[in-house]
Design an enzyme around this catalytic site. Structure first.
Site, PDB file in Angstrom:
ATOM      1  CG  HIS A   1      -2.054   0.837   1.296  1.00 28.29           C
ATOM      2  ND1 HIS A   1      -1.979   2.185   1.027  1.00 28.29           N
ATOM      3  CD2 HIS A   1      -3.345   0.579   1.575  1.00 28.29           C
ATOM      4  CE1 HIS A   1      -3.188   2.707   1.170  1.00 28.29           C
ATOM      5  NE2 HIS A   1      -4.038   1.756   1.494  1.00 28.29           N
TER       6      HIS A   1
ATOM      7  CD  GLU B   1      -3.113   0.814  -2.106  1.00 26.50           C
ATOM      8  OE1 GLU B   1      -3.463  -0.333  -1.780  1.00 26.50           O
ATOM      9  OE2 GLU B   1      -3.775   1.824  -1.829  1.00 26.50           O
TER      10      GLU B   1
END
Ligand SMILES: *[C@@H]1O[C@H](CO)[C@@H](O)[C@H](O)[C@H]1NC(C)=O
Ligand SMILES: *[C@@H]1O[C@H](CO)[C@@H](O)[C@H](O)[C@H]1NC(C)=O
Ligand SMILES: *[C@@H]1O[C@H](CO)[C@@H](O)[C@H](O)[C@H]1NC(C)=O
Ligand SMILES: *[C@@H]1O[C@H](CO)[C@@H](O)[C@H](O)[C@H]1NC(C)=O
Ligand SMILES: *[C@@H]1O[C@H](CO)[C@@H](O)[C@H](O)[C@H]1NC(C)=O
Ligand SMILES: CC(=O)N[C@H]1CO[C@H](CO)[C@@H](O)[C@@H]1O
Length: 336
Positions: A189, A293
């Protein structure tokens, strides 16, 4: 005139990068220390002062600096470094579940678990030469097994490459002894630090299909030429190419994301309204961050007992050069 000058500067930067490839004598070291709230932290020191910082809590990279001591990752001004709260910023690992696409807490438990330093991991290939790295290990605790009844070994190598690149190599093995397979979804992330979200562009995802998290994950096809930002964005791009670029025009910097084993790409920025509802995000922080991400979401990974899954994420930051809307950052990237 300024444009021309800039191009010259860019070409010189490109040469500098090529030149430094051949320099062998540099400071490679791994420092084990304490971070905020006495949490264990590892610092990788690389060529010309480049560095990477990793908390064992979450195996979370919280800093990645280039040779000019510039921070490439965003960490919230209100980040809470207090378990079990995950750290807001850097590169959280979403495993074994991305978002709330399953029964677990959002983004799974890897990002708020305590990892250990893996003293003697099985050999990694390729082993990047002239790099500095640390190997981390996550094994499920008894508590984890209650909510996700699967034994696994997650080995993560965090590498600071000779040109200041940051490489995350994941190996996840099913070590169930009862013969059962398991499935998981996954994401790195990454929060990139950007100078002004309104001036940022993402390239490599145009014309692809995505699921819009703001519209009940309905599937759409992207229509634009490049992805720019002027409101809340939360999209899962599907079957994306192995290279994606994030162009920060104000900083003349391009982040290049290269990935392997991670077909999807999530693009997230909460924008002003949503940002106000996130307790550990400063009100204006959304202007300085962009999450792109590398993920495996649409098709969950299934592992049979004894089977191992591998994935790789490589991040680099290069000077980007523009001329009449075109860029020649490919010149900088050639051969890398
Ligand atoms: C290399 O890094 C270590 C750890 O930070 C530091 O103590 C040392 O002074 C550095 N050496 C050089 C030559 O920069
Ligand atoms: C990787 O290569 C380095 C030398 O570049 C060596 O010191 C290290 O032991 C190797 N690691 C593994 C796990 O093979
Ligand atoms: C960011 O970019 C937008 C659009 O170009 C501009 O209106 C705004 O003033 C910029 N913000 C800052 C802080 O420079
Ligand atoms: C969202 O999508 C799911 C299935 O894709 C559907 O069952 C549900 O009714 C949808 N909800 C809304 C509010 O559209
Ligand atoms: C980026 O490049 C432009 C010229 O294209 C230059 O005017 C500007 O100062 C550069 N910005 C930075 C932060 O280097
Ligand atoms: C960052 C980057 O490389 N962007 C684009 C620069 O321009 C070429 C075409 O000239 C594109 O292929 C790149 O994606």
């Amino acid at each position: 005139m300024m444009r021309l000058l800039h191009i010259v500067v860019c070409i010189i930067s490109a040469f500098t990068i090529t030149f430094t490839e051949n320099v062998e004598a540099y400071n490679k070291s791994v420092e084990i220390t304490k971070g905020i709230n006495d949490l264990d932290k590892v610092i990788l020191h690389g060529y010309k002062g480049t560095s990477v910082e990793v908390y064992l809590y979450g195996a979370q990279v919280t800093s990645w600096k280039n040779e000019h001591n510039e921070e490439m990752l965003f960490v919230s001004s209100k980040a809470i470094f207090k378990p079990p709260k995950p750290i807001r910023g850097g590169i959280p690992i979403c495993f074994p579940q991305f978002s709330n696409l399953g029964p677990l807490q959002s983004h799974g438990f890897a990002r708020n678990s305590f990892w250990t330093i893996d003293i003697d991991p099985p050999p990694f290939t390729p082993n990047v030469t002239n790099s500095v790295f640390v190997d981390l290990l996550l094994l499920p605790t008894e508590e984890d097994l209650k909510i996700w009844p699967h034994r696994f070994e997650y080995r993560l190598r965090i590498t600071l490459g000779p040109k200041g690149d940051l490489i995350l190599t994941s190996r996840i093995k099913n070590t169930n002894t009862d013969g059962t397979p398991f499935t998981f979804t996954f994401a790195h992330h990454t929060y990139f630090s950007v100078s002004n979200i309104s001036e940022v562009r993402v390239e490599g995802l145009e014309k692809l299909d995505y699921l819009d998290n703001l519209k009940n994950r309905t599937r759409f096809t992207d229509q634009g030429d490049a992805i720019t930002f002027n409101s809340e964005t939360d999209k899962i791009y599907l079957s994306t190419p192995s290279k994606i670029s994030v162009l920060d025009n104000e900083k003349n910097r391009t982040f290049v994301i290269r990935k392997d084993g991670l077909p999807d790409a999530v693009v997230w920025n909460p924008w002003a309204e949503k940002a106000k509802t996130i307790v550990d995000l400063g009100e204006d922080d959304y202007k300085q961050m962009l999450c792109v991400e590398a993920a495996a979401i649409e098709k969950p990974i299934k592992l049979m007992p004894g089977e191992e899954w591998k994935a790789r994420l490589e991040l680099s930051a290069v000077p980007s050069c523009y001329f009449r809307g075109k860029n020649d950052s490919n010149k900088v990237l050639e051969g890398t």
